[in-house]
Design a protein around this motif. Structure first.
Motif, PDB file in Angstrom:
ATOM      1  N   MET A   1       0.849  -1.198   0.000  1.00 23.93           N
ATOM      2  CA  MET A   1       0.000   0.000   0.000  1.00 23.93           C
ATOM      3  C   MET A   1       0.890   1.256   0.000  1.00 23.93           C
ATOM      4  N   PRO A   2       0.820   2.094  -1.029  1.00 21.40           N
ATOM      5  CA  PRO A   2       1.701   3.270  -1.072  1.00 21.40           C
ATOM      6  C   PRO A   2       1.412   4.214   0.096  1.00 21.40           C
ATOM      7  N   THR A   3       2.412   4.963   0.496  1.00 17.96           N
ATOM      8  CA  THR A   3       2.247   5.877   1.641  1.00 17.96           C
ATOM      9  C   THR A   3       2.133   7.323   1.141  1.00 17.96           C
ATOM     10  N   ILE A   4       1.713   8.196   2.052  1.00 13.79           N
ATOM     11  CA  ILE A   4       1.584   9.628   1.728  1.00 13.79           C
ATOM     12  C   ILE A   4       2.966  10.197   1.378  1.00 13.79           C
ATOM     13  N   GLN A   6       5.405   8.569  -0.162  1.00 11.84           N
ATOM     14  CA  GLN A   6       5.754   8.194  -1.549  1.00 11.84           C
ATOM     15  C   GLN A   6       5.020   9.098  -2.546  1.00 11.84           C
ATOM     16  N   VAL A   7       3.782   9.452  -2.214  1.00 14.49           N
ATOM     17  CA  VAL A   7       3.025  10.375  -3.087  1.00 14.49           C
ATOM     18  C   VAL A   7       3.728  11.724  -3.130  1.00 14.49           C
ATOM     19  N   ALA A   8       4.162  12.189  -1.943  1.00 15.34           N
ATOM     20  CA  ALA A   8       4.823  13.500  -1.845  1.00 15.34           C
ATOM     21  C   ALA A   8       6.105  13.502  -2.675  1.00 15.34           C
ATOM     22  N   GLU A   9       6.875  12.411  -2.519  1.00 12.73           N
ATOM     23  CA  GLU A   9       8.157  12.327  -3.256  1.00 12.73           C
ATOM     24  C   GLU A   9       7.892  12.350  -4.761  1.00 12.73           C
ATOM     25  N   ARG A  10       6.901  11.597  -5.181  1.00 11.49           N
ATOM     26  CA  ARG A  10       6.619  11.502  -6.623  1.00 11.49           C
ATOM     27  C   ARG A  10       6.114  12.837  -7.184  1.00 11.49           C
ATOM     28  N   ALA A  11       5.372  13.574  -6.334  1.00 13.46           N
ATOM     29  CA  ALA A  11       4.814  14.860  -6.805  1.00 13.46           C
ATOM     30  C   ALA A  11       5.796  16.006  -6.597  1.00 13.46           C
ATOM     31  N   GLY A  12       6.883  15.717  -5.846  1.00 13.52           N
ATOM     32  CA  GLY A  12       7.868  16.785  -5.594  1.00 13.52           C
ATOM     33  C   GLY A  12       7.354  17.836  -4.628  1.00 13.52           C
ATOM     34  N   VAL A  13       6.573  17.363  -3.657  1.00 11.32           N
ATOM     35  CA  VAL A  13       6.055  18.311  -2.627  1.00 11.32           C
ATOM     36  C   VAL A  13       6.240  17.659  -1.259  1.00 11.32           C
ATOM     37  N   SER A  14       5.864  18.409  -0.208  1.00 13.60           N
ATOM     38  CA  SER A  14       5.975  17.835   1.147  1.00 13.60           C
ATOM     39  C   SER A  14       4.737  16.979   1.444  1.00 13.60           C
ATOM     40  N   LEU A  43       0.156   6.021  -8.244  1.00 16.26           N
ATOM     41  CA  LEU A  43       0.561   5.073  -7.175  1.00 16.26           C
ATOM     42  C   LEU A  43      -0.636   4.323  -6.613  1.00 16.26           C
ATOM     43  N   ASN A  44      -1.830   4.681  -7.156  1.00 22.65           N
ATOM     44  CA  ASN A  44      -3.058   4.066  -6.631  1.00 22.65           C
ATOM     45  C   ASN A  44      -3.176   4.261  -5.116  1.00 22.65           C
ATOM     46  N   TYR A  45      -2.888   5.516  -4.696  1.00 18.48           N
ATOM     47  CA  TYR A  45      -2.929   5.834  -3.258  1.00 18.48           C
ATOM     48  C   TYR A  45      -4.352   6.219  -2.871  1.00 18.48           C
ATOM     49  N   ARG A  46      -4.900   5.636  -1.806  1.00 20.53           N
ATOM     50  CA  ARG A  46      -6.236   5.981  -1.325  1.00 20.53           C
ATOM     51  C   ARG A  46      -6.143   6.367   0.151  1.00 20.53           C
ATOM     52  N   PRO A  47      -6.376   7.675   0.483  1.00 18.37           N
ATOM     53  CA  PRO A  47      -6.275   8.078   1.902  1.00 18.37           C
ATOM     54  C   PRO A  47      -7.318   7.349   2.728  1.00 18.37           C
ATOM     55  N   ASN A  48      -7.001   7.132   3.994  1.00 18.63           N
ATOM     56  CA  ASN A  48      -7.941   6.436   4.876  1.00 18.63           C
ATOM     57  C   ASN A  48      -8.872   7.488   5.498  1.00 18.63           C
ATOM     58  N   VAL A  49      -9.995   7.750   4.785  1.00 15.58           N
ATOM     59  CA  VAL A  49     -10.899   8.835   5.190  1.00 15.58           C
ATOM     60  C   VAL A  49     -11.506   8.546   6.560  1.00 15.58           C
TER      61      VAL A  49
END
Ligand code: RIB
Length: 333
Positions: A1-4, A6-14, A43-49
């Motif tokens: 399961m991708p993490t927040i 990994q999303v940040a790194e891929r998007a180039g943000v914090s 990354l098929n990332y889904r936040p845990n709402v």
């Protein structure tokens, strides 16, 4: 399961920026938002709402129930509300009750189940049972446009009586003496108050209030068309009419055209709401303007204040209306 992260790194943000995009907790530029959303997709990332809402006891989501999403008045209020709420870091989920009390109740239940932080409620009628338990239970509710007489609750209205007065006084000042009125549903406070304004303007001018000149509509264009046809059967013929909303006024325009009456040369018409369509009608409608943005922003402010301070006393705000003169009216010769 991708993490927040990994999303940040891929998007180039914090990671914080990614969190703001997910939670709408701060304005993020469209470019950055787009990069984050694309990274989440790739990354098929889904936040845990659910985890987030349980953690905070809030979902940063507002519910909106409106009676008729096809009516531009409600659509324009909904658009303004969503825009203002999004800027304040809230999402909006809306339900369309289609003027049906049972469906209205279904949507109240659905939105409560979705744990909305507050509910903006444009009622189908003057019934508050579906809300009473929720308000007593502490759900922040703001009633908009249609007043619920039996409930102490934050409310945003506009000055409907003044609107009926302004429209009718304007036609009387233009020399019209036989003025029809196409009313909305009589059980709805906005229409009932506009008709009171219509009657009051006639009485203050010393004109007879002819009940035959008042024909009931339902706020939809077809009812305006049919009501205008009935008014055109009266003798002596009225020379003008006041429609209690623009959609019925637009329906009436078709009936007038079919009767061979030119507007405004042969007949004057005033609408109500000033929806965007009113200024593109043929001819552009003279109407009473309800400020849809101001209505939405007042409702949002009351909701957010109630969320922050549940113990506040109920507030009722009544916004002014104004006459907008266009080309569907003219002075009698
Ligand atoms: O056009 C729909 C009408 O219903 C509006 O005038 C608004 O005030 C609502 O009551």
């Amino acid at each position: 399961m991708p993490t927040i992260h990994q999303v940040a790194e891929r998007a180039g943000v914090s990671s914080t920026t990614v969190s703001h995009v997910i939670n709408n907790t701060r304005y993020v530029s469209p470019e950055t938002r787009e990069r984050v959303l694309r990274a989440m997709e790739e990354l098929n990332y889904r936040p845990n709402v659910l985890a987030r809402s349980l953690r905070r006891g809030e979902t940063r989501t507002l519910g909106l129930i409106l009676p008729d999403s096809a009516n531009p008045f409600f659509a324009e209020v909904a658009r303004a509300l969503e825009f203002a709420a999004f800027r304040a870091g809230y999402n909006v989920i809306f339900g369309n009750s289609e003027n049906d009390l049972e469906k209205e109740q279904v949507y109240v239940d659905v939105l409560v189940t979705k744990q909305v932080d507050g509910l903006i409620f444009m009622a189908t009628g003057d019934r508050s049972q579906s809300l009473e338990t929720l308000v007593r239970g502490g759900l922040p509710v703001v009633v908009v446009d249609r007043q619920l007489s039996a409930l102490e609750v934050d409310t945003v209205l506009t000055d409907n009586l003044q609107g009926g007065l302004l429209a009718t006084r304007y036609l009387i000042a233009g020399g019209h003496r036989r003025i029809g009125c196409i009313t909305g549903p009589s059980h709805l406070t906005p229409s009932a108050q506009r008709v009171i304004g219509y009657r009051q303007a006639l009485q203050e001018a010393g004109l007879e209030v002819d009940e035959a000149l008042m024909v009931r509509g339902d706020f939809h264009p077809r009812s305006g068309y049919e009501a205008a046809r009935r008014l055109l059967e009266l003798r002596p013929l009225p020379t003008a009419l006041f429609a209690c909303n623009d959609m019925m006024a637009i329906g009436a325009l078709r009936a007038l055209a079919e009767a061979g009456l030119r507007v405004p040369e042969d007949f004057s018409i005033v609408g109500y709401d000033d929806i965007e369509l009113a200024s593109y009608a043929a001819p552009p409608l003279t109407t009473i303007r309800q400020d849809k943005v101001a209505i939405a922003e007042s409702a949002l402010r009351l909701a957010l204040e109630r969320i922050a301070q549940p113990e506040l006393p109920a507030r009722c705000e009544t916004l002014p209306v104004e006459l907008v003169e266009r080309q569907s009216t003219r002075r009698m010769a």
